[in-house]
Design an enzyme around this catalytic site. Structure first.
Site, PDB file in Angstrom:
ATOM      1  N   CYS A 310     -31.631  40.823   1.130  1.00 30.49           N
ATOM      2  CA  CYS A 310     -31.083  39.529   0.708  1.00 30.49           C
ATOM      3  C   CYS A 310     -29.863  39.736  -0.207  1.00 30.49           C
ATOM      4  O   CYS A 310     -28.923  40.433   0.166  1.00 30.49           O
ATOM      5  CB  CYS A 310     -32.180  38.711   0.034  1.00 30.49           C
ATOM      6  SG  CYS A 310     -31.716  36.991  -0.334  1.00 30.49           S
ATOM      7  N   VAL A 311     -29.869  39.159  -1.400  1.00 28.74           N
ATOM      8  CA  VAL A 311     -28.697  39.242  -2.275  1.00 28.74           C
ATOM      9  C   VAL A 311     -28.396  40.677  -2.675  1.00 28.74           C
ATOM     10  O   VAL A 311     -27.233  41.026  -2.927  1.00 28.74           O
ATOM     11  CB  VAL A 311     -28.872  38.364  -3.530  1.00 28.74           C
ATOM     12  CG1 VAL A 311     -28.876  36.894  -3.166  1.00 28.74           C
ATOM     13  CG2 VAL A 311     -30.137  38.729  -4.297  1.00 28.74           C
TER      14      VAL A 311
END
Length: 577
Positions: A310-311
């Protein structure tokens, strides 16, 4: 022949019981008011339209009654305007009473018809741009989910039946659950005490062998005689706890990977406090490079495999570009991206939360401490799936008076992480709003311009077909940016279940293709579907990156190298709220 209708008159004992129920309910509410007033707080408004913050209970009750009456009036008007919808599968209306009772069947079908009409109207509107339509669609979807008759006692036959059976005890239990959630500031999705880190979650053996003010580095115990010469480090999202990849042993990606003969390290980010309030992108990129360098030095290897989720996958791309920019790209042998975006032109429903008003609110929330309470992010993600992650628990916990069923993934979902406030706003502004990662040189890390086109590191890119946080078409764009060899797979399910899908579960599916494709649609058209988990495909790819095996001895065992154990995995950072 007409049937005689009989009416059962409540006995004195029944009336006394209901009087006691209401008295206990009033007592619980007043105790909650007293607790909040003692702490100098207003009574939470539950989202009700109180004009000004107040500690006056009567004002709060009046606002609630007004909101309730207006809502029911609007609801009644809408119910009479549209014909019933066709049969639809919806677990909110799974009880037979929703169909067997003419009244509730009418309510159900009318609600579904109204929902379809409202959502369809959004698509039929002329004269608005795509961005405005997206916002309206999201708001309308949230409205129709909130207004479901299943969410209200008077229009939910299951709740009414339960209330009669228990003589209102379910409402008292539900009120207790609700007041407890108000105190905690979030909806309970898994009962407290059902799971404990190190006992039945995050149990893969290992040691914390290095730490900074921002992260701890965990090294896991080997379970095979030989391991890949090139080790692997995982960078989980700093907006969540790392143990999403180390849930119960049968679901643990960490345990499975170690069992495949990989020397595995995990970064455990610290939940933000004022000591790290001022960190930003430079610090997270530097932390990723630092972890790679610590592992290289510990094991005496030139390269390290990496995973970014993800991030953390987004910043891992920045890290790879940063290393390439200063001529040190060879530190990383390969990069695996779990549901990660770098092009935020169309990032999905999260773009609804990056407007001016949102950023201004975030600034206010972090003005004093510089830290964003993790419950704010949790509420945002829950709103993306309100029907499943909010209203389902309103009905079960508050109306039915049940405790939620223990579920490891939902325990993790509620284990929130605080964020450095300025860095969070900066991430939303420069990446989501301005999409600067896609412009070479628009971002710099420690003085080095970032150009994703300079990344030639071999990459494995995983996307989730039903991902509502990092949509598959957005993740796909990584394939158009990275210049090195790459493999893209599309996994069934979403942002979490699409990643955490162990082979033994034999769930979902994934798609692969060796044909060249310029769009996700082309990839799908050429792809082959495979049943079950994509993990074996990934480990085969990792093993094919051209590195041999070594004995799992010496520094390959946590604490046996130059870095001595600080504490047992999963470490204290992951336990700190």
């Amino acid at each position: 022949m007409s049937e005689e209708t009989t009416t059962t008159i409540p006995s004195l004992e029944d009336w006394q019981h209901w009087a006691l129920v209401m008295a206990r309910a009033n007592q619980m509410i007043m105790e909650a008011w007293a607790d909040n007033l003692a702490q100098g707080k207003s009574m939470p408004g539950f989202g009700l339209p109180v004009a000004h913050a107040t500690n006056d209970p009567m004002a709060w009750m009046t606002a609630g009654a007004d909101a309730w009456s207006k809502g029911m009036e609007a609801w009644s008007q809408m119910l009479g305007q549209y014909t019933a919808a066709g049969e639809q599968k919806d677990r909110r209306f799974s009880s037979p009473e929703w169909r067997e009772s003419p009244i509730f069947d009418t309510v159900r079908q009318s609600y579904l018809a109204i929902s379809d009409k409202l959502l369809g109207t959004v698509e039929d509107l002329d004269g608005i741009d795509d961005e405005a339509r997206d916002r309206l669609r999201f708001a309308t979807k949230g409205f129709v989910e909130a207004m479901s008759p299943a969410n209200f006692m008077a229009t939910n036959p299951d709740v009414m039946k339960r209330t009669v059976e228990t003589k209102g005890e379910n409402l008292l239990s539900g009120l207790k659950n609700m007041l407890g959630d108000i105190t905690r500031g979030q909806v309970t999705q898994s009962p407290e005490g059902a799971f404990e880190l190190g006992r039945n979650l995050a149990t893969t053996p290992g040691k914390v062998i290095y730490e900074t003010k921002l992260f701890q580095l965990i090294q896991y115990d080997p379970t095979t005689d030989e391991v890949l010469e090139t080790p692997l480090v995982i960078f989980p999202p700093w907006i969540n706890r790392f143990y999403i990849l180390d849930l119960t042993p049968e679901k643990s990606f960490v345990k499975w990977t170690v069992d495949q003969g990989v020397t595995l390290f995990m970064v455990s980010w610290k939940s933000a406090d004022e000591s790290i309030r001022d960190i930003g992108m430079d610090d997270y990129v530097a932390a990723q490079e630092e972890a790679v360098d610590v592992i290289r030095d510990l094991l005496g290897v030139d390269k390290v495999h990496t995973i970014g989720y993800c991030v953390a996958g987004t910043t891992m791309a920045a890290t790879l570009a940063y290393l390439a920019g200063k001529g040190e790209a060879d530190k990383v042998a390969s990069a695996t991206f779990f549901t990660a975006q770098v092009d935020f032109e169309d990032p999905g429903d999260l773009k609804m939360f990056v407007g001016d008003d949102t950023l201004a609110t975030l600034k206010q929330l972090t003005a004093e401490t510089g830290v964003l309470d993790g419950r704010v992010m949790a509420a945002t993600f829950n709103l993306l799936r309100g029907k499943d992650l909010i209203w389902n628990y309103v009905v079960n916990n508050y109306l039915m008076g049940n405790d939620p069923t223990p579920f490891d993934l939902l325990h993790w979902n509620g284990d929130v992480t605080n964020l450095p406030g300025e860095w969070h706003r900066d991430y939303l502004e420069r990446l989501y709003r301005q999409n600067l990662m896609m412009t070479p040189g628009a971002l710099s890390v420690k003085g080095v311009p970032i150009d994703l086109g300079s990344i030639e590191t071999p990459a494995y890119i995983q996307a989730g077909r039903e991902d509502h946080i990092a949509p598959a078409p957005s993740v796909w764009k990584l394939t158009r940016v990275l210049k090195g060899p790459k493999r893209f797979i599309l996994a069934g399910s979403g942002h979490i279940a699409g990643v955490v899908n162990p082979p033994a579960a034999n769930k979902y599916q994934y798609w692969t293709s060796d044909e060249p494709a310029t769009t996700l649609q082309e990839f799908i058209a050429y792809s082959t579907e495979h049943k079950g988990s994509w993990w074996p495909d990934w480990i085969q790819w990792l093993n094919g990156q051209g590195h041999g095996k070594v004995k799992a001895t010496g520094a390959r065992v946590p604490g046996k190298g130059k870095l001595k154990p600080i504490e047992d995995a999963p470490g204290r950072y992951v336990r700190t709220r």
